[in-house]
Design a protein around this motif. Sequence first.
Motif, mmCIF file in Angstrom:
data_model
loop_
_atom_site.group_PDB
_atom_site.id
_atom_site.type_symbol
_atom_site.label_atom_id
_atom_site.label_comp_id
_atom_site.label_asym_id
_atom_site.label_seq_id
_atom_site.Cartn_x
_atom_site.Cartn_y
_atom_site.Cartn_z
ATOM 1 N N ARG A 128 -14.828 5.672 21.049
ATOM 2 C CA ARG A 128 -13.490 6.264 21.031
ATOM 3 C C ARG A 128 -13.142 6.860 22.387
ATOM 4 N NH1 ARG A 128 -10.869 11.320 19.775
ATOM 5 N NH2 ARG A 128 -12.888 12.371 19.674
ATOM 6 N N ASN A 129 -14.100 7.529 23.002
ATOM 7 C CA ASN A 129 -13.849 8.131 24.313
ATOM 8 C C ASN A 129 -13.611 7.070 25.378
ATOM 9 O OD1 ASN A 129 -14.183 10.676 23.198
ATOM 10 N ND2 ASN A 129 -16.366 10.752 23.672
ATOM 11 N N LEU A 130 -14.390 5.990 25.337
ATOM 12 C CA LEU A 130 -14.195 4.915 26.309
ATOM 13 C C LEU A 130 -12.820 4.270 26.153
ATOM 14 C CD1 LEU A 130 -17.713 3.202 26.228
ATOM 15 C CD2 LEU A 130 -16.720 4.487 28.142
ATOM 16 N N LEU A 131 -12.387 4.078 24.924
ATOM 17 C CA LEU A 131 -11.064 3.493 24.701
ATOM 18 C C LEU A 131 -9.958 4.404 25.238
ATOM 19 C CD1 LEU A 131 -11.579 2.072 21.093
ATOM 20 C CD2 LEU A 131 -11.401 0.757 23.223
ATOM 21 N N THR A 132 -10.140 5.714 25.082
ATOM 22 C CA THR A 132 -9.180 6.662 25.648
ATOM 23 C C THR A 132 -9.177 6.588 27.161
ATOM 24 O OG1 THR A 132 -9.394 8.181 23.776
ATOM 25 C CG2 THR A 132 -8.568 9.110 25.841
ATOM 26 N N LEU A 133 -10.361 6.541 27.752
ATOM 27 C CA LEU A 133 -10.458 6.451 29.209
ATOM 28 C C LEU A 133 -9.831 5.160 29.717
ATOM 29 C CD1 LEU A 133 -14.097 7.805 29.598
ATOM 30 C CD2 LEU A 133 -12.010 8.928 30.424
ATOM 31 N N THR A 134 -10.037 4.069 28.987
ATOM 32 C CA THR A 134 -9.447 2.789 29.388
ATOM 33 C C THR A 134 -7.928 2.888 29.461
ATOM 34 O OG1 THR A 134 -11.273 1.472 28.512
ATOM 35 C CG2 THR A 134 -9.149 0.374 28.736
ATOM 36 N N GLU A 135 -7.318 3.608 28.507
ATOM 37 C CA GLU A 135 -5.864 3.774 28.531
ATOM 38 C C GLU A 135 -5.427 4.468 29.819
ATOM 39 O OE1 GLU A 135 -4.420 5.732 25.071
ATOM 40 O OE2 GLU A 135 -5.376 4.338 23.670
ATOM 41 N N PHE A 136 -6.100 5.550 30.181
ATOM 42 C CA PHE A 136 -5.759 6.268 31.410
ATOM 43 C C PHE A 136 -5.971 5.380 32.642
ATOM 44 C CE2 PHE A 136 -6.738 10.237 28.889
ATOM 45 C CZ PHE A 136 -5.466 10.773 28.985
ATOM 46 N N ILE A 137 -7.067 4.628 32.645
ATOM 47 C CA ILE A 137 -7.407 3.788 33.794
ATOM 48 C C ILE A 137 -6.405 2.658 33.956
ATOM 49 C CG2 ILE A 137 -9.121 2.142 34.677
ATOM 50 C CD1 ILE A 137 -11.270 3.994 33.361
ATOM 51 N N GLU A 138 -6.067 1.991 32.865
ATOM 52 C CA GLU A 138 -5.154 0.850 32.968
ATOM 53 C C GLU A 138 -3.717 1.278 33.260
ATOM 54 O OE1 GLU A 138 -7.530 -2.581 30.497
ATOM 55 O OE2 GLU A 138 -5.875 -1.553 29.459
ATOM 56 N N LYS A 139 -3.397 2.544 33.008
ATOM 57 C CA LYS A 139 -2.087 3.076 33.393
ATOM 58 C C LYS A 139 -2.086 3.570 34.843
ATOM 59 C CE LYS A 139 -1.596 5.974 29.928
ATOM 60 N NZ LYS A 139 -1.004 7.002 29.017
ATOM 61 N N GLY A 140 -3.252 3.543 35.494
ATOM 62 C CA GLY A 140 -3.341 3.972 36.883
ATOM 63 C C GLY A 140 -3.440 5.466 37.072
ATOM 64 N N GLU A 141 -3.679 6.200 35.989
ATOM 65 C CA GLU A 141 -3.745 7.660 36.083
ATOM 66 C C GLU A 141 -5.142 8.159 36.431
ATOM 67 O OE1 GLU A 141 -0.212 8.978 33.007
ATOM 68 O OE2 GLU A 141 -2.203 8.602 32.178
ATOM 69 N N VAL A 142 -6.149 7.347 36.207
ATOM 70 C CA VAL A 142 -7.536 7.705 36.513
ATOM 71 C C VAL A 142 -8.195 6.521 37.204
ATOM 72 C CG1 VAL A 142 -9.798 8.251 35.546
ATOM 73 C CG2 VAL A 142 -7.745 9.335 34.603
ATOM 74 N N ASN A 143 -8.866 6.802 38.311
ATOM 75 C CA ASN A 143 -9.597 5.776 39.047
ATOM 76 C C ASN A 143 -10.952 6.322 39.469
ATOM 77 O OD1 ASN A 143 -7.577 3.466 39.531
ATOM 78 N ND2 ASN A 143 -6.409 5.279 40.161
ATOM 79 N N PRO A 144 -12.020 5.552 39.298
ATOM 80 C CA PRO A 144 -13.332 6.033 39.726
ATOM 81 C C PRO A 144 -13.401 6.183 41.243
ATOM 82 C CG PRO A 144 -13.455 3.735 39.052
ATOM 83 C CD PRO A 144 -12.095 4.223 38.667
ATOM 84 N N VAL A 145 -14.007 7.254 41.689
ATOM 85 C CA VAL A 145 -14.248 7.478 43.116
ATOM 86 C C VAL A 145 -15.684 7.066 43.404
ATOM 87 C CG1 VAL A 145 -14.403 9.193 44.953
ATOM 88 C CG2 VAL A 145 -12.586 9.369 43.236
ATOM 89 N N ILE A 146 -15.871 6.073 44.253
ATOM 90 C CA ILE A 146 -17.213 5.554 44.551
ATOM 91 C C ILE A 146 -17.585 5.927 45.984
ATOM 92 C CG2 ILE A 146 -18.622 3.481 44.801
ATOM 93 C CD1 ILE A 146 -17.000 2.228 42.554
ATOM 94 N N ASP A 147 -18.690 6.619 46.106
ATOM 95 C CA ASP A 147 -19.174 7.045 47.414
ATOM 96 C C ASP A 147 -19.949 5.925 48.098
ATOM 97 O OD1 ASP A 147 -20.051 8.593 49.612
ATOM 98 O OD2 ASP A 147 -21.878 9.127 48.534
#
Length: 327
Positions: free
Chosen positions: A280-299
Amino acid sequence: MKAFVLRSYGSPDQLELTEIDKPVPGPGEVLVRVRATSVQPYDWHFMRGEPYTARLLPGGPGLRRPPFSVLGADIAGEVEAVGAGVTEFTPGDEVYGMPKQGGFAEYACAPVSQLAPKPGNLSFEEAAAVPLAAGTALLALRDHGRIQPGQQVLVNGASGGVGTFAVQLAKAYGAEVTGVCSTHNVDLVRSIGADEVVDYTKEDFTRTGRRYDLLVDIAGSRPLRACRRVLARKGTFVCVGGPAGRWLQPAGHVFATLAAGAFASQRVVVAEVVKCDTRRNLLTLTEFIEKGEVNPVIDRRFPFEEIPAAVRYQEEGHAPGKVVIAV
């Protein structure tokens, strides 16, 4: 298959690249061809078996030896096979999540409840940066922090793996966000959406005079009694982690926070970081990610063969964002 196997507690040098049997998915499980994984404190705490006191706790490191031989809490890859009763996925599907057997291997098994379809706008490496860190941030804000639009939110430790997701998620939930980090990471934290940034090398965030409805403490750099100075009268303090240590920390910081919180007028909670309701949490995160509101920061990115070096680098504690591995 190739995997980095941990046979006893110790340094990253204990991670041995060897051939082991490919796991077989049981009922309700999925076999994933791992394309990427990530490194985080969760991994090296289990690698070293530290803090030592955690070995006595349920779900912690084993008393004398690691509870599992392959580390790696995050994966992204392709479904290779499914176990009995699995209807959610078919071979070839691109997924991400948290495996039963670790991600420091070419293949990993995971229950369906720990997987979700990979966000379509992320690469495998980007997706592997998400599950545990972003899931922890989501739980801290939504479940434990009960975040609301328009709230004032402070994230202490805003430049790390969990922190970079917490800043973005808080903004996505409509909050005004202040991030605390070092001088080196001020521009990064501002670039991911923080409205204000406090450089802890120049200013003590507990003495700014501002008040926050929600304080998410990832760094654990200040005691609760100091943090309460900047909490609103009905504010919430969420303890996510604390400084690393060989014997007691970060458990000592967490327990001290809970003890002090029992006498606080504000709400004090400890964030749940175990693998709960992951799908459930991953599906919620996917919504934010695919809307462009959350993006992983990779060092940094490392090849599979350099996993020990990646763990060693992450263990230093200075990585902004995530450290990922291409498998």
